[in-house]
Design a protein around this motif. Structure first.
Motif, short mmCIF file in Angstrom:
data_model
loop_
_atom_site.label_atom_id
_atom_site.label_comp_id
_atom_site.label_asym_id
_atom_site.label_seq_id
_atom_site.Cartn_x
_atom_site.Cartn_y
_atom_site.Cartn_z
N MET A 1 4.13 22.30 -8.55
CA MET A 1 5.21 21.34 -8.73
C MET A 1 5.92 21.06 -7.41
SD MET A 1 8.57 21.50 -11.20
CE MET A 1 9.39 22.65 -10.09
N LEU A 2 6.14 22.10 -6.61
CA LEU A 2 6.80 21.91 -5.31
C LEU A 2 5.94 21.08 -4.38
CD1 LEU A 2 8.31 25.48 -4.77
CD2 LEU A 2 9.53 23.39 -5.41
N GLN A 3 4.63 21.33 -4.40
CA GLN A 3 3.73 20.53 -3.57
C GLN A 3 3.79 19.04 -3.95
OE1 GLN A 3 -0.23 22.35 -3.85
NE2 GLN A 3 -0.10 22.75 -1.64
N ALA A 4 3.81 18.75 -5.24
CA ALA A 4 3.89 17.37 -5.72
C ALA A 4 5.20 16.72 -5.28
CB ALA A 4 3.75 17.33 -7.23
N GLU A 5 6.28 17.46 -5.32
CA GLU A 5 7.58 16.91 -4.91
C GLU A 5 7.61 16.66 -3.41
OE1 GLU A 5 12.36 17.85 -5.39
OE2 GLU A 5 10.88 19.32 -6.05
N VAL A 6 7.04 17.60 -2.64
CA VAL A 6 6.99 17.42 -1.18
C VAL A 6 6.18 16.18 -0.81
CG1 VAL A 6 6.08 18.42 0.96
CG2 VAL A 6 7.38 19.85 -0.61
N GLN A 7 5.10 15.95 -1.53
CA GLN A 7 4.28 14.77 -1.26
C GLN A 7 5.07 13.48 -1.46
OE1 GLN A 7 0.80 14.49 -3.68
NE2 GLN A 7 -0.02 12.71 -2.60
N ARG B 1 8.16 8.83 1.21
CA ARG B 1 9.38 8.00 1.16
C ARG B 1 9.76 7.43 2.54
NH1 ARG B 1 13.01 8.04 -2.91
NH2 ARG B 1 12.31 10.12 -3.59
N PRO B 2 9.75 8.23 3.64
CA PRO B 2 10.08 7.65 4.96
C PRO B 2 9.10 6.58 5.41
CG PRO B 2 10.15 10.04 5.03
CD PRO B 2 9.55 9.67 3.72
N VAL B 3 7.83 6.75 5.00
CA VAL B 3 6.83 5.74 5.36
C VAL B 3 7.17 4.40 4.71
CG1 VAL B 3 4.38 5.12 5.21
CG2 VAL B 3 5.04 7.50 5.61
N VAL B 4 7.60 4.44 3.45
CA VAL B 4 8.00 3.21 2.76
C VAL B 4 9.19 2.56 3.46
CG1 VAL B 4 8.92 2.28 0.61
CG2 VAL B 4 7.12 4.02 0.54
N LEU B 5 10.17 3.37 3.83
CA LEU B 5 11.35 2.82 4.51
C LEU B 5 10.97 2.22 5.86
CD1 LEU B 5 13.95 5.66 3.75
CD2 LEU B 5 13.76 3.41 2.66
N ARG B 6 10.05 2.89 6.58
CA ARG B 6 9.61 2.36 7.87
C ARG B 6 8.87 1.05 7.70
NH1 ARG B 6 7.37 6.59 9.45
NH2 ARG B 6 5.15 6.13 9.18
N MET B 7 8.04 0.95 6.68
CA MET B 7 7.31 -0.29 6.43
C MET B 7 8.26 -1.43 6.03
SD MET B 7 4.20 0.16 7.22
CE MET B 7 4.87 1.21 8.52
N GLU B 8 9.34 -1.10 5.34
CA GLU B 8 10.34 -2.12 5.00
C GLU B 8 10.98 -2.68 6.27
OE1 GLU B 8 12.94 -0.07 2.36
OE2 GLU B 8 11.77 -0.57 0.55
N ASN B 9 11.25 -1.82 7.24
CA ASN B 9 11.81 -2.28 8.52
C ASN B 9 10.79 -3.11 9.30
OD1 ASN B 9 14.32 -1.08 8.15
ND2 ASN B 9 13.67 0.87 9.05
N ILE C 1 0.84 -1.21 0.00
CA ILE C 1 0.00 0.00 0.00
C ILE C 1 0.87 1.25 0.00
CG2 ILE C 1 -1.66 1.32 1.37
CD1 ILE C 1 -2.81 -1.39 2.30
N ALA C 2 1.94 1.22 0.82
CA ALA C 2 2.85 2.36 0.87
C ALA C 2 3.54 2.55 -0.48
CB ALA C 2 3.88 2.17 1.97
N TYR C 3 3.95 1.43 -1.09
CA TYR C 3 4.56 1.51 -2.42
C TYR C 3 3.58 2.10 -3.44
CZ TYR C 3 8.89 -1.12 -1.54
OH TYR C 3 10.13 -1.51 -1.11
#
Length: 473
Positions: A217-223, A228-236, A188-190
């Motif tokens: 464009m900046l808002q889309a990049e911030v999103q 990204r950290p959520v994905v890394l946390r879910m991998e752990n 889901i995070a992916y």
């Protein structure tokens, strides 16, 4: 150059296969069977079962005849002596008495010798004896009660083994679906991350053409960077779930593992709650074990009471013996048969106090059993209500996910047509991810609760008990 290129291509083709070959993928049944083979608590329970079976055989052995063979040899360095009248004086006096009485010689009382005791030995220097004794218990309440107590203890050991297996199965089921849940959440995070990246690429292209502002464009990049950290946390989280799964299987932490399965809602027809409670009272492994423990305690009471009763045993003995002073043995044999009756009359009230202690232990177990039944009733009710709640919740969440997917697609089209905003698109993406997360977590909770209810009801699949020959003697 061509050889190097060929080597690189072969490496790229074979590397995924080599990597996957190192990962052991478990189905749920494979995981449970592996855990049953490796679990140390189960191994201990198996040994305890074998020990209790040996105790049963030992108890029967006390009711069987015993045959004892003994042999001994002794050599006197100094013979024992005992006071005894002087044989020479007795013989002299007897001879003169006869001569006087028959008139052979004239009577003369001065001829009589005083009779005194002297230390004399009647033992020979070398002695041996060999004997064979057969003893058979005819009546012994202790022996008979002991056989019954040991058999009940064996049944308790088997029940404890089944209980341990059942708990191990539940532990593996939870760990297995814990890994599946972690994988689903990571997916889901992916998916959310992929949506954000695709949106960012689209906005970036529109910005390049001057169709959207730099702010969008900046808002889309911030999103993207926020997800990204959520994905890394879910991998752990997934890695930790797999480590816990390996612990439940009893395998080395260095091994790479994965699971094969899906988190899907399994249909379950719940009967009347009272019927489920009644089933738990009969089939729950904890209750069955504690009930057998109560029977063992009761058997121990009878075992202690049996000390008040007499013991009757029959015996037969055959002995062969000999003795000599100069190694020229005079041999002889003898045999006996008989009965031996023994009863304790008083031993300082030890039996009375042992019976009292065993009775208190029995009452304690009885109270524990009542307490366990109350707790099990409460747990069955709680699991049943939870299943009903989660099942109704999942049905609603299925529709919520479909609505969230539709809303996200609409928001994406609206933004591309200039009728929507980045905020609208971001919110719809978050709502879609949350809806998917809620659904998979609810289904996981439903499955785990179902397995917990099965364990409470003693519904562990019988195939997992076939690893052990519980009925062999």
């Amino acid at each position: 150059m061509k050889k190097d290129l060929l080597f690189i291509l072969l490496t790229l083709i074979l590397l995924p296969h080599l990597t996957s070959a190192q990962i052991k993928v478990f189905t749920l049944d494979e995981a449970i069977n592996t855990a049953i083979s490796n679990n140390r608590d189960i191994n201990i329970s198996v040994l305890n079962t074998e020990k209790s079976q040996a105790a049963v055989n030992e108890a029967y052995g006390y009711a069987m005849p015993t045959i004892d063979a003994t042999a001994n040899f002794s050599h006197f360095l100094e013979k024992p002596k005992m006071p005894f009248p002087d044989f020479e004086a007795l013989l002299t006096n007897a001879t003169y008495s006869i001569l006087f009485d028959e008139g052979v010689i004239a009577r003369d009382d001065s001829k009589f010798v005083p009779v005194e005791t002297q230390l004399q030995s009647f033992a020979q220097t070398n002695n041996y004896e060999a004997s064979l004794t057969l003893t058979q218990i005819i009546f012994s309440s202790t022996v008979f009660e002991g056989i019954g107590a040991s058999q009940t203890y064996y049944e308790l050991a088997k029940s404890e083994l089944q209980n341990t297996v059942s708990k191990t199965v539940l532990s593996v089921q939870k760990a297995f679906y814990g890994v599946l849940l972690a994988k689903a959440v990571l997916d889901i995070a992916y998916a959310s991350f992929t949506n954000s990246e695709e949106n960012y690429e689209n906005v970036k292209a529109l910005y390049t053409e001057g169709m959207v502002s730099e702010f969008d464009m900046l808002q889309a990049e911030v999103q993207v960077e926020n997800i990204r950290p959520v994905v890394l946390r879910m991998e752990n989280v997934l890695k930790s779930a797999k480590d816990g799964f390996k612990i439940s299987l009893g395998i080395d932490q260095s091994e790479e593992v994965d699971v094969s399965g899906e988190i899907v809602l399994e249909p379950l027809d719940l009967v009347d709650e009272n019927d489920l409670i009644q089933e738990a009272m009969v089939s729950n492994f904890n209750i069955k074990s504690l009930d057998l423990k109560k029977q063992v305690d009761e058997a121990f009471i009878q075992l202690d009471v049996a000390r008040y009763w007499p013991t009757l045993a029959g015996f037969a003995n055959y002995s062969y013996a000999g003795s000599s002073d100069a190694w020229n043995y005079q041999n002889y044999s003898y045999s006996t048969i008989g009965l031996n009756l023994s009863i304790n009359l008083w031993e300082g009230n030890r039996t009375k106090n042992k019976v009292e202690q065993a009775t208190i232990t029995y009452k304690q177990t009885e109270e524990q059993l009542l307490q366990l039944k109350d707790y099990t009733t409460l747990e069955v009710k709680a699991r049943t209500q939870e299943l009903l709640r989660v099942k109704s919740l999942v049905e609603v969440q299925e529709r919520t996910v479909r609505l969230a997917e539709k809303a996200y697609n609409i928001a994406e089209v609206r933004y591309q047509e200039g009728a929507g905003s980045q905020l609208e698109l971001r919110n719809s993406n978050q709502e879609l991810s949350q809806a998917r997360l809620n659904r998979v977590q609810s289904i996981h909770s439903y499955l785990v609760t179902k397995y917990e209810l099965d364990q409470l009801l003693g519904r562990t699949d019988p195939q997992y008990f076939t690893h052990f020959n519980l009925d062999e003697n």
